[in-house]
Design a protein around this motif. Structure first.
Motif, PDB file in Angstrom:
ATOM      1  N   ASP A 174      -6.229   1.046  -1.731  1.00 44.25           N
ATOM      2  CA  ASP A 174      -6.469   1.663  -0.418  1.00 44.25           C
ATOM      3  C   ASP A 174      -6.485   3.192  -0.489  1.00 44.25           C
ATOM      4  O   ASP A 174      -7.265   3.837   0.214  1.00 44.25           O
TER       5      ASP A 174
ATOM      6  N   ARG B 142     -10.000   3.900  -2.080  1.00 47.03           N
ATOM      7  CA  ARG B 142     -11.158   3.432  -1.319  1.00 47.03           C
ATOM      8  C   ARG B 142     -11.210   3.996   0.098  1.00 47.03           C
ATOM      9  O   ARG B 142     -12.227   4.499   0.540  1.00 47.03           O
ATOM     10  N   TYR B 143     -10.129   3.873   0.823  1.00 48.62           N
ATOM     11  CA  TYR B 143     -10.124   4.257   2.232  1.00 48.62           C
ATOM     12  C   TYR B 143      -9.577   5.665   2.470  1.00 48.62           C
ATOM     13  O   TYR B 143      -9.964   6.322   3.425  1.00 48.62           O
ATOM     14  N   GLY B 144      -8.661   6.099   1.592  1.00 51.43           N
ATOM     15  CA  GLY B 144      -8.107   7.441   1.733  1.00 51.43           C
ATOM     16  C   GLY B 144      -8.923   8.499   1.006  1.00 51.43           C
ATOM     17  O   GLY B 144      -8.685   9.682   1.168  1.00 51.43           O
TER      18      GLY B 144
ATOM     19  N   ARG C 183      -4.869  12.577   4.537  1.00 56.65           N
ATOM     20  CA  ARG C 183      -5.687  11.368   4.345  1.00 56.65           C
ATOM     21  C   ARG C 183      -4.838  10.105   4.410  1.00 56.65           C
ATOM     22  O   ARG C 183      -5.289   9.077   4.897  1.00 56.65           O
TER      23      ARG C 183
ATOM     24  N   LYS D 204      -4.269   8.473   7.765  1.00 56.94           N
ATOM     25  CA  LYS D 204      -5.395   7.772   8.390  1.00 56.94           C
ATOM     26  C   LYS D 204      -5.533   6.324   7.936  1.00 56.94           C
ATOM     27  O   LYS D 204      -6.309   5.568   8.508  1.00 56.94           O
ATOM     28  N   ILE D 205      -4.818   5.951   6.895  1.00 51.61           N
ATOM     29  CA  ILE D 205      -4.895   4.574   6.408  1.00 51.61           C
ATOM     30  C   ILE D 205      -3.523   3.923   6.565  1.00 51.61           C
ATOM     31  O   ILE D 205      -2.524   4.594   6.783  1.00 51.61           O
ATOM     32  N   HIS D 206      -3.475   2.616   6.454  1.00 54.63           N
ATOM     33  CA  HIS D 206      -2.214   1.892   6.630  1.00 54.63           C
ATOM     34  C   HIS D 206      -1.991   0.936   5.464  1.00 54.63           C
ATOM     35  O   HIS D 206      -2.133  -0.280   5.618  1.00 54.63           O
ATOM     36  N   PRO D 207      -1.643   1.480   4.289  1.00 58.21           N
ATOM     37  CA  PRO D 207      -1.432   0.615   3.130  1.00 58.21           C
ATOM     38  C   PRO D 207      -0.176  -0.238   3.302  1.00 58.21           C
ATOM     39  O   PRO D 207       0.730   0.131   4.054  1.00 58.21           O
TER      40      PRO D 207
END
Length: 137
Positions: free
Chosen positions: A21, A24-26, A76, A79-82
């Motif tokens: 995550d 990829r997302y961060g 960053r 903004k994501i929720h691992p």
């Protein structure tokens, strides 16, 4: 200026997902392969960085060196929720130099997932692969 991401979780699968995550997302770039560290040491690092007492111990942990500046990585990360607890350790933290020295010595963190195959599903696959004796051509 480089920084480290410390990833702590209940199990190694959650650490693996969190590392994925981050990339990829961060859109966080790793400058080295993630390394496996002792969960107890990861817990000590958390207490040192956060300055608070430990709420729960982790069972798996990884440390990865980042290409991103610590501030950008933190921004960053928000903004994501691992599915793991991630702490960014920058050069301003007292244990940064210690980590930088130890990092090359740690073993690589195994990022592969072990998919356990269900024996029943394997039987179904084999049955589908076998020709039907009742079928006439």
């Amino acid at each position: 200026m480089k920084s480290f991401a410390l990833v702590r979780a209940d199990d190694s699968d959650k650490v693996k997902i969190a590392l994925h995550d981050l990339e990829r997302y961060g859109h966080i770039q790793f400058s080295a392969t993630p390394k496996c560290i002792e969960p107890n040491y990861a817990d000590e690092l958390l207490v040192s960085v956060m300055g608070v007492s430990l709420k729960s111990k982790c069972n798996s942990a990884a440390l990865v060196e980042l290409n991103n500046h610590a501030g950008a990585a933190i921004s960053r990360l928000k903004k994501i929720h691992p599915p793991a607890h991630i702490i960014i350790i920058s050069p301003r933290h007292k244990m940064f130099e210690e980590l930088a020295g130890k990092f090359p010595k740690y073993p690589e963190f195994d990022r592969t997932f072990n998919h356990q195959k269900n024996p029943q599903s394997m039987e179904i696959i084999q049955e589908k692969a076998e020709p039907n004796p009742m079928h006439k051509e």
